[in-house]
Scaffold this motif. Structure first.
Motif, mmCIF file in Angstrom:
data_model
loop_
_atom_site.group_PDB
_atom_site.id
_atom_site.type_symbol
_atom_site.label_atom_id
_atom_site.label_comp_id
_atom_site.label_asym_id
_atom_site.label_seq_id
_atom_site.Cartn_x
_atom_site.Cartn_y
_atom_site.Cartn_z
ATOM 1 N N ARG A 1 -52.256 -17.429 1.003
ATOM 2 C CA ARG A 1 -52.958 -16.385 1.375
ATOM 3 C C ARG A 1 -54.335 -16.599 1.756
ATOM 4 O O ARG A 1 -55.158 -17.196 1.293
ATOM 5 C CB ARG A 1 -52.788 -15.142 0.424
ATOM 6 N N ALA A 2 -54.900 -15.603 2.849
ATOM 7 C CA ALA A 2 -56.255 -15.635 3.244
ATOM 8 C C ALA A 2 -56.744 -16.719 3.735
ATOM 9 O O ALA A 2 -58.054 -16.854 3.359
ATOM 10 C CB ALA A 2 -57.052 -14.829 1.952
ATOM 11 N N GLY A 3 -56.235 -17.656 4.498
ATOM 12 C CA GLY A 3 -57.064 -18.699 5.165
ATOM 13 C C GLY A 3 -57.555 -18.322 6.397
ATOM 14 O O GLY A 3 -57.378 -17.336 6.697
ATOM 15 N N PHE A 4 -58.026 -19.321 7.085
ATOM 16 C CA PHE A 4 -58.620 -19.249 8.204
ATOM 17 C C PHE A 4 -58.170 -20.118 9.380
ATOM 18 O O PHE A 4 -57.950 -21.388 9.068
ATOM 19 C CB PHE A 4 -60.129 -19.343 8.213
ATOM 20 N N PHE A 5 -57.737 -19.455 10.681
ATOM 21 C CA PHE A 5 -57.068 -20.452 11.371
ATOM 22 C C PHE A 5 -57.736 -20.445 12.847
ATOM 23 O O PHE A 5 -58.718 -19.468 12.924
ATOM 24 C CB PHE A 5 -55.597 -19.855 12.029
ATOM 25 N N LEU A 6 -57.729 -21.360 13.764
ATOM 26 C CA LEU A 6 -58.308 -21.425 15.049
ATOM 27 C C LEU A 6 -57.127 -21.725 16.119
ATOM 28 O O LEU A 6 -56.567 -22.764 15.876
ATOM 29 C CB LEU A 6 -59.473 -22.574 15.172
#
Length: 227
Positions: A69-74
């Protein structure tokens, strides 16, 4: 040093699914041994059926991160906010946030209305910023995903040519004060090597990278990650 795992999405997707055997969760920063083929299928089954990605990308991404949960993507070449998206499920169900970039500004409204944790940018990602790129948007029904900056790639299709400002990934990430990326999705129809050329992968070190790799640029993509 933590490894970066790369999933190449090729037209014969069976190769991509086979690659999933290398994309297993790590213990103490190292990949575990891949299971037997039947074991892998059982593992992936609990993440299926896929929800939004074009093929089985979403299943492999969720399996790799174990529904973290709560990761960061590009998301580069993000396309539609939901249809064919490698990141919609991450935001909708797992509370991820991130950045989406597409040279086709027609997708901006969908992100604004439906993806509150995603910042959408209408840029053409390249190896230089502050230029103007010729971008060809395919208008043939059923081929909208084939928009590109390479006219020969869409030869014979009905296209609309537009001018789009360029930006490098490093410049955009610096302006947004991004320090770390967990997942990078890259699908920009033959322009992937140019985008990677100005991406400081040592600085941002995404754990997993999913790249569409057409045969014309596949060797260049592999060379980049090998180095």
């Amino acid at each position: 040093m933590k490894r970066i795992h790369v999933l190449l999405m090729v037209l014969a997707f069976a190769a991509g699914l086979a690659a999933a055997r290398l994309l297993l969760p790590r213990g103490a920063g190292e990949p575990s041994e891949p299971p037997a083929a039947g074991g892998l299928a059982t593992e992936l089954d609990r993440y299926s059926p896929k929800h939004y990605s074009e093929r089985n990308e979403e299943t492999i991404i969720r399996h790799f991160f174990r529904d973290r949960r709560a990761g960061f993507f590009l998301d580069v070449g993000a396309y539609h906010y939901k249809n064919g998206s490698n990141t919609y499920y991450l935001e909708k169900e797992l509370d991820w946030s991130g950045i989406a970039i597409d040279a086709n500004g027609e997708f901006a409204r969908g992100y604004q209305d439906n993806r509150p944790k995603t910042k959408f940018f209408n840029f053409f990602v390249s190896d230089k910023s502050d230029e103007q790129a010729d971008f060809y948007i395919v208008r043939d029904p059923g081929h909208l995903t084939k928009s590109t900056a390479v006219p020969s790639f869409v030869s014979g299709r009905k296209t609309e040519e537009v001018k789009v400002p360029t930006i490098t990934l490093n410049d955009l990430l610096a302006k947004q004060e991004v320090k770390k990326i967990d997942f990078l999705s890259l699908d920009i129809e033959l322009w992937e090597p140019r985008a990677l050329a100005s991406f400081d992968i040592e600085k941002f070190r995404p754990e997993l990278v999913c790249v569409e790799a057409h045969r014309q640029v596949r060797d260049k993509i592999l060379d980049y990650f090998t180095k």
